[in-house]
Design a protein around this motif. Structure first.
Motif, PDB file in Angstrom:
ATOM      1  N   ARG A 123       4.087  19.580  -6.374  1.00 44.15           N
ATOM      2  CA  ARG A 123       2.896  18.712  -6.161  1.00 44.15           C
ATOM      3  C   ARG A 123       3.628  18.423  -4.590  1.00 44.15           C
ATOM      4  O   ARG A 123       4.478  18.709  -4.161  1.00 44.15           O
ATOM      5  CB  ARG A 123       2.520  17.270  -6.050  1.00 44.15           C
ATOM      6  CG  ARG A 123       1.455  17.237  -7.613  1.00 44.15           C
ATOM      7  CD  ARG A 123       1.354  15.555  -7.456  1.00 44.15           C
ATOM      8  NE  ARG A 123       0.882  15.901  -9.228  1.00 44.15           N
ATOM      9  CZ  ARG A 123       0.214  14.183  -9.940  1.00 44.15           C
ATOM     10  NH1 ARG A 123       0.563  13.326  -9.731  1.00 44.15           N
ATOM     11  NH2 ARG A 123      -0.318  14.454 -11.030  1.00 44.15           N
ATOM     12  N   LEU A 129       5.206   6.180 -10.143  1.00 51.60           N
ATOM     13  CA  LEU A 129       3.612   5.315 -10.499  1.00 51.60           C
ATOM     14  C   LEU A 129       2.636   6.525 -10.484  1.00 51.60           C
ATOM     15  O   LEU A 129       2.235   6.521 -11.520  1.00 51.60           O
ATOM     16  CB  LEU A 129       3.534   4.560  -9.334  1.00 51.60           C
ATOM     17  CG  LEU A 129       4.772   2.830  -9.282  1.00 51.60           C
ATOM     18  CD1 LEU A 129       3.568   2.144  -8.241  1.00 51.60           C
ATOM     19  CD2 LEU A 129       3.653   1.992 -10.677  1.00 51.60           C
ATOM     20  N   LYS A 130       2.477   7.502  -9.964  1.00 52.01           N
ATOM     21  CA  LYS A 130       1.311   7.889  -9.664  1.00 52.01           C
ATOM     22  C   LYS A 130       1.167   9.368 -10.730  1.00 52.01           C
ATOM     23  O   LYS A 130       0.383  10.264 -10.847  1.00 52.01           O
ATOM     24  CB  LYS A 130       1.406   8.988  -7.845  1.00 52.01           C
ATOM     25  CG  LYS A 130       1.058   7.869  -6.908  1.00 52.01           C
ATOM     26  CD  LYS A 130       0.905   8.794  -5.657  1.00 52.01           C
ATOM     27  CE  LYS A 130       0.497   7.554  -4.952  1.00 52.01           C
ATOM     28  NZ  LYS A 130      -0.073   9.140  -3.280  1.00 52.01           N
ATOM     29  N   TRP A 131       2.415   9.646 -11.029  1.00 56.83           N
ATOM     30  CA  TRP A 131       2.536  10.192 -11.883  1.00 56.83           C
ATOM     31  C   TRP A 131       2.849   9.715 -13.545  1.00 56.83           C
ATOM     32  O   TRP A 131       2.984  10.442 -14.636  1.00 56.83           O
ATOM     33  CB  TRP A 131       4.409  11.307 -12.292  1.00 56.83           C
ATOM     34  CG  TRP A 131       4.086  12.730 -12.089  1.00 56.83           C
ATOM     35  CD1 TRP A 131       2.946  13.738 -12.148  1.00 56.83           C
ATOM     36  CD2 TRP A 131       3.941  13.714 -10.321  1.00 56.83           C
ATOM     37  NE1 TRP A 131       3.338  15.157 -12.305  1.00 56.83           N
ATOM     38  CE2 TRP A 131       3.125  14.714 -11.064  1.00 56.83           C
ATOM     39  CE3 TRP A 131       5.184  13.207  -9.487  1.00 56.83           C
ATOM     40  CZ2 TRP A 131       4.316  15.753  -9.982  1.00 56.83           C
ATOM     41  CZ3 TRP A 131       5.158  13.560  -8.933  1.00 56.83           C
ATOM     42  CH2 TRP A 131       5.140  15.687  -8.741  1.00 56.83           C
ATOM     43  N   GLY A 132       3.122   8.832 -13.441  1.00 50.98           N
ATOM     44  CA  GLY A 132       2.767   7.548 -14.436  1.00 50.98           C
ATOM     45  C   GLY A 132       4.007   7.334 -15.116  1.00 50.98           C
ATOM     46  O   GLY A 132       4.302   7.485 -16.819  1.00 50.98           O
ATOM     47  N   ASP A 192       0.479  -1.493   0.605  1.00 54.22           N
ATOM     48  CA  ASP A 192      -0.235   0.474  -0.209  1.00 54.22           C
ATOM     49  C   ASP A 192       0.427   1.350   0.258  1.00 54.22           C
ATOM     50  O   ASP A 192       2.055   1.144   0.072  1.00 54.22           O
ATOM     51  CB  ASP A 192      -1.310  -0.103   0.873  1.00 54.22           C
ATOM     52  CG  ASP A 192       0.121  -0.227   2.805  1.00 54.22           C
ATOM     53  OD1 ASP A 192       0.974  -0.146   2.878  1.00 54.22           O
ATOM     54  OD2 ASP A 192      -0.817  -0.327   3.498  1.00 54.22           O
ATOM     55  N   SER A 193      -0.079   2.261  -0.347  1.00 57.48           N
ATOM     56  CA  SER A 193       1.097   3.658  -0.287  1.00 57.48           C
ATOM     57  C   SER A 193       1.534   3.675   1.761  1.00 57.48           C
ATOM     58  O   SER A 193       1.559   3.433   2.482  1.00 57.48           O
ATOM     59  CB  SER A 193       0.461   4.829   0.366  1.00 57.48           C
ATOM     60  OG  SER A 193       0.914   6.036  -0.318  1.00 57.48           O
ATOM     61  N   ARG A 209       7.851  17.712 -13.283  1.00 56.31           N
ATOM     62  CA  ARG A 209       7.318  17.223 -11.922  1.00 56.31           C
ATOM     63  C   ARG A 209       8.630  17.695 -10.901  1.00 56.31           C
ATOM     64  O   ARG A 209       9.855  17.195 -11.040  1.00 56.31           O
ATOM     65  CB  ARG A 209       6.863  16.219 -12.547  1.00 56.31           C
ATOM     66  CG  ARG A 209       6.414  15.799 -13.621  1.00 56.31           C
ATOM     67  CD  ARG A 209       6.180  14.199 -13.952  1.00 56.31           C
ATOM     68  NE  ARG A 209       5.105  14.149 -14.864  1.00 56.31           N
ATOM     69  CZ  ARG A 209       5.989  13.766 -16.118  1.00 56.31           C
ATOM     70  NH1 ARG A 209       6.980  14.450 -16.133  1.00 56.31           N
ATOM     71  NH2 ARG A 209       5.239  13.098 -17.087  1.00 56.31           N
ATOM     72  N   GLU A 255       7.001   5.726  -5.911  1.00 56.30           N
ATOM     73  CA  GLU A 255       5.420   6.109  -5.160  1.00 56.30           C
ATOM     74  C   GLU A 255       4.412   7.091  -5.997  1.00 56.30           C
ATOM     75  O   GLU A 255       4.297   7.013  -6.781  1.00 56.30           O
ATOM     76  CB  GLU A 255       4.912   6.333  -4.139  1.00 56.30           C
ATOM     77  CG  GLU A 255       3.431   5.864  -4.137  1.00 56.30           C
ATOM     78  CD  GLU A 255       3.139   6.095  -2.696  1.00 56.30           C
ATOM     79  OE1 GLU A 255       1.761   6.476  -2.091  1.00 56.30           O
ATOM     80  OE2 GLU A 255       4.039   5.364  -1.405  1.00 56.30           O
ATOM     81  N   MET A 256       5.706   7.518  -6.096  1.00 55.50           N
ATOM     82  CA  MET A 256       5.287   9.432  -6.797  1.00 55.50           C
ATOM     83  C   MET A 256       5.673   8.870  -8.607  1.00 55.50           C
ATOM     84  O   MET A 256       4.732   9.644  -9.260  1.00 55.50           O
ATOM     85  CB  MET A 256       6.495  10.152  -6.650  1.00 55.50           C
ATOM     86  CG  MET A 256       5.848  11.304  -5.327  1.00 55.50           C
ATOM     87  SD  MET A 256       4.251  11.240  -4.559  1.00 55.50           S
ATOM     88  CE  MET A 256       4.167  10.452  -3.737  1.00 55.50           C
TER      89      MET A 256
END
Length: 222
Positions: free
Chosen positions: A220, A135-138, A104-105, A186, A132-133
């Motif tokens: 972010r 992944l969240k940004w693709g 999980d996160s 980013r 994780e970042m």
């Protein structure tokens, strides 16, 4: 043409598939890549793997990949030490790999009305948060990651500025200006390393840098 592409094994066991791909790339100079997926099954008690300290089948697979890579390096060095007449030296294929565990996160969600000074879970590393970042940004998890300094401040740079992550305490305006001068696409900053004035400065600096370079910088914080 069969010498490149991504080859997947979703029941990879001890990673014999990765070993075979390494060997094929060495033989024909291919650039094949592999993706392995395996449930971390526990090594049976009294098994050879357990006796050697490998708790799961995945840990056995990781060790096999490392040893396969070492073997490939040795084979390439041996072949190049005694080249045949008119034969080009053998190049060393890509033998690097990254191993990920589904989880999980790493960012905690505070209960309503509760303020957290640090939202990063205590058992997570900086690289856990960087991935994780990504992944969240693709972003692809195979992209290179480097630790760089911006006006003396250490930050993680993914793919030479696709993403910059500021996770360490000690962030300064000089560091923010140095990051903005690079005009990354980013930027991620932990709230725990920001003061209110730094956050306001970051917003202004990255907005101005984006306008100068004609490309908005996605900032972010969490």
């Amino acid at each position: 043409n069969g010498s490149d592409g991504i080859y997947c094994d979703f029941f990879s066991g001890t990673a014999t598939f990765a070993d075979a791909v390494f060997e094929m790339n060495l033989l024909d100079g291919g650039t094949r890549k592999w993706l392995l997926v395996q449930i971390p099954e526990i090594s049976p008690d009294h098994s050879v793997a357990a006796s050697m300290g490998y708790k799961t089948i995945c840990s056995v697979a990781e060790e096999r990949i490392r040893r396969a890579g070492d073997k490939i390096k040795a084979e390439a060095a041996e072949a190049n030490a005694q080249p045949k007449l008119g034969e080009e030296p053998k190049g060393l294929p890509d033998i690097g790999f990254r191993a990920f565990t589904l989880d999980d996160s790493g960012i905690q969600r505070p209960d309503p009305g509760v303020l957290l000074n640090d939202v990063v879970k205590p058992d997570r590393s900086d690289l856990d948060i960087v991935f994780e970042m990504m992944l969240k940004w693709g972003l692809e998890l195979t992209l290179p990651i480097e630790c760089e300094e911006f006006a003396g401040y250490p930050a993680y740079s993914v793919a030479a500025g696709e993403l910059i992550c500021c996770l360490a305490p000690g962030l300064t305006i000089d560091a923010l200006e140095a990051i903005a001068d690079e005009c990354p696409r980013r930027v991620f900053i932990l709230d725990s390393v920001l003061t209110d004035s730094l956050k306001l400065n970051a917003l202004q600096l990255f907005r101005a840098a984006g306008e100068r370079h004609g490309e908005e910088i996605d900032l972010r914080t969490v």
